[in-house]
Write a protein that holds these residues in place. Structure first.
Motif, short mmCIF file in Angstrom:
data_model
loop_
_atom_site.label_atom_id
_atom_site.label_comp_id
_atom_site.label_asym_id
_atom_site.label_seq_id
_atom_site.Cartn_x
_atom_site.Cartn_y
_atom_site.Cartn_z
N ASP A 94 -7.47 17.55 -16.98
CA ASP A 94 -8.27 16.22 -16.79
C ASP A 94 -8.84 15.81 -15.01
OD1 ASP A 94 -8.18 16.48 -19.29
OD2 ASP A 94 -7.74 14.72 -20.27
N ILE A 95 -7.38 15.77 -14.82
CA ILE A 95 -7.96 15.04 -13.55
C ILE A 95 -8.26 16.52 -12.60
CG2 ILE A 95 -6.98 14.29 -10.85
CD1 ILE A 95 -4.87 13.10 -13.15
N ILE A 96 -8.06 17.61 -12.45
CA ILE A 96 -8.40 18.26 -12.17
C ILE A 96 -9.54 18.72 -12.35
CG2 ILE A 96 -7.29 20.38 -13.03
CD1 ILE A 96 -6.90 19.92 -9.03
N GLU A 97 -9.73 18.97 -13.20
CA GLU A 97 -11.58 19.03 -13.40
C GLU A 97 -12.48 17.95 -12.88
OE1 GLU A 97 -13.44 21.99 -15.24
OE2 GLU A 97 -11.67 21.67 -14.77
N GLU A 98 -11.87 16.75 -13.25
CA GLU A 98 -13.02 16.05 -12.54
C GLU A 98 -12.92 15.67 -10.60
OE1 GLU A 98 -13.40 10.97 -12.31
OE2 GLU A 98 -11.41 11.65 -13.63
#
Length: 193
Positions: free
Chosen positions: A81-85
């Motif tokens: 999720d963080i890397i997607e953001e």
């Protein structure tokens, strides 16, 4: 517009100190005013105000700097999720000085591998903790919370309470316990007729 470095540091308990991580982030080029922190929050907790502020602070071309991956995420879904953001914002991730570009296939692969390792380490710690508790319990060392009063003292509390000569507050003060403790002792002691 120039690119900035934004730092994030986290410790799991209130007894831990952020100084080492802050110092390392400074050494990696992050100015003190751009370091966001979370104190006493685990990596499995996604609702971290400091992380949310750090992610809100980074812009296109910036770099989010952390000392170790487990400071950022302790599970693969959270890391994704963080890397997607970061990918959507075109923000690079620096882990201890090693920069990973999430829009690059190799950078993405490395990040996923590192996230899996962080999750694996977290699972190992939990497994070792459970194992250690089972061993301690088997050896009789893990007994839970110990009673405040001995059996004789509890019997004395009950006799005083049921005798009606003393108030609950007086009995609690006499034995150095809370009134709720007196009530619990009396409740769990059967009445003899």
């Amino acid at each position: 517009m120039s690119a900035y470095m934004v730092g994030y540091a986290r410790v799991s308990t209130n007894q831990q100190d952020l100084t080492a991580q802050r110092n390392q982030l400074n050494t990696l080029g992050v100015p003190e005013e751009r370091i966001y922190t979370d104190h006493g929050l685990t990596g499995t907790n996604r609702d971290r105000p400091g992380l949310n502020q750090a992610l809100a602070a980074v812009r296109d071309g910036d770099t989010l700097v952390i000392t170790k991956l487990d400071r950022l995420a302790r599970s693969l879904p959270d890391a994704r999720d963080i890397i997607e953001e970061l990918t959507k914002k075109n923000v690079k991730l620096s882990i201890g000085g090693s920069i990973h570009d999430p829009s690059d296939p190799v950078g993405r692969l490395l990040f996923n591998v590192l996230a899996m390792v962080a999750e694996f380490e977290s699972d190992l710690i939990r497994a070792r903790t459970r194992e250690g508790m089972q061993v301690a319990k088997a050896k009789g060392r893990l007994r839970g919370k110990q009673p405040k009063l001995s059996k004789n003292q509890e019997a004395h509390v009950v006799s005083l309470y049921r005798g009606g000569q003393h108030t609950t507050a007086e009995i609690a003060e006499l034995f150095g316990v809370a009134r709720s403790t007196v009530y619990r002792i009396v409740q769990r002691t059967p009445t003899l007729n």
